[in-house]
Design a protein around this motif. Sequence first.
Motif: not given
Length: 387
Positions: A178, A168-169, A331-332, A327, A172, A206, A180-181
């Motif tokens: 998103a 998922d990251r 990620c969000s 993501g 993202g 999360c 988290l990058q």
Amino acid sequence: MAQLAAVVGVGQTKYKTKRKDVSIAGMVREAAVGALEDAGLTWKDIDAVIIGKAPDMFEGVIMPELYLTDALGCNGKPMLRVHTAGSVGGSTAIVAASYVQSGVFKRILTVSFEKQSESNAMWALSNPQPFSPHLNAGAGGYFAPIIREYMRRSNAPYDAGIKVAVKDRLHGAKNPLAHLQLPEISMKEVEDSPMLWEPLRFLEACPSSDGACAMIIANEELATKSPRKPAWIRGAAMRSEPTMYAGREQVNPQAGIDCAKDVYAQAGIHNPRKDLDCAEIYVPFSWYEPMWLENLGFADVGKGWELTMSGATSLTEGGDIPWNPSGGVLCSNPIGASGMIRFAEAAQQVRGEAGAHQVDGAKTAMGHAYGGGAQFYSMWVVSSEKA
């Protein structure tokens, strides 16, 4: 008979730890303006506003919908607040769609949000409840024992959750909105991150995000005139069950099973893995991907982790059923908006508007949200085609 309804506009803010540059009102207006611009509309074109957020105690602003009428252009227009805990974003979208499908309104603006930087969700979720033990552990502490039980039943390997966290990251990193990058994230980095609630590590959970999401939902006549491709709502369902009752199945909740069966029947989905092109599923803790794969009928009970480990749910690995190409919640996570983001991202996929995280040829997609003690569920299926 219900009328056809479609998503004709989507607006999202950039999700981040703190939006110090805007108030709550400014943040929700930013998403709403984005949705209006995407749909080629103005405030005058909106018949009503349906708004949703998580518990008021998160930000300490009681009944925020009352002071948001100006920001959302709905003075003198109908406005409704929806609340179903963490699933509220999805429930809000479904309530908005139902008003259009019933013919009460022709075109609705629906918005959900959270400004977690002005709250403390961990402790807001730890208040003592009547007739139940006091839990000083927030959502992670509540769900960790359920995850451990899933691992015991299924004999899942310890790194299935790590696999989801990395997947998922990486998704993202393709989504500029998103929070988290982490394009360089690795299995080792996740495994080495601190243990928060056994078996959940820091990078399997999360983030805490500020942000808002908005959609414009219109009836068939207006949707066909939209300048951009609409996402037709083929099915929508909600279910709930008590947090605690004798014999409650918490690993594979019945309300989730029933909600999925309902929405699939409406949308003509017989095999979700084959009939859906992608899905945006509410996964705030990585282990909930394999658990929801089973709950939603993508995999047999006890086999969800095998689907995860095979790469089937990965966009970057070319999986056949990408989950959370945006993501996802990992990620969000602006809690009140997280469910609507899932619904909106599903709509963007079938509209072909998902950008770098677009699933090639996506025609049918699922949006999913859950909340409370995994007791509230909202789901919809959207398609590029009416039927």
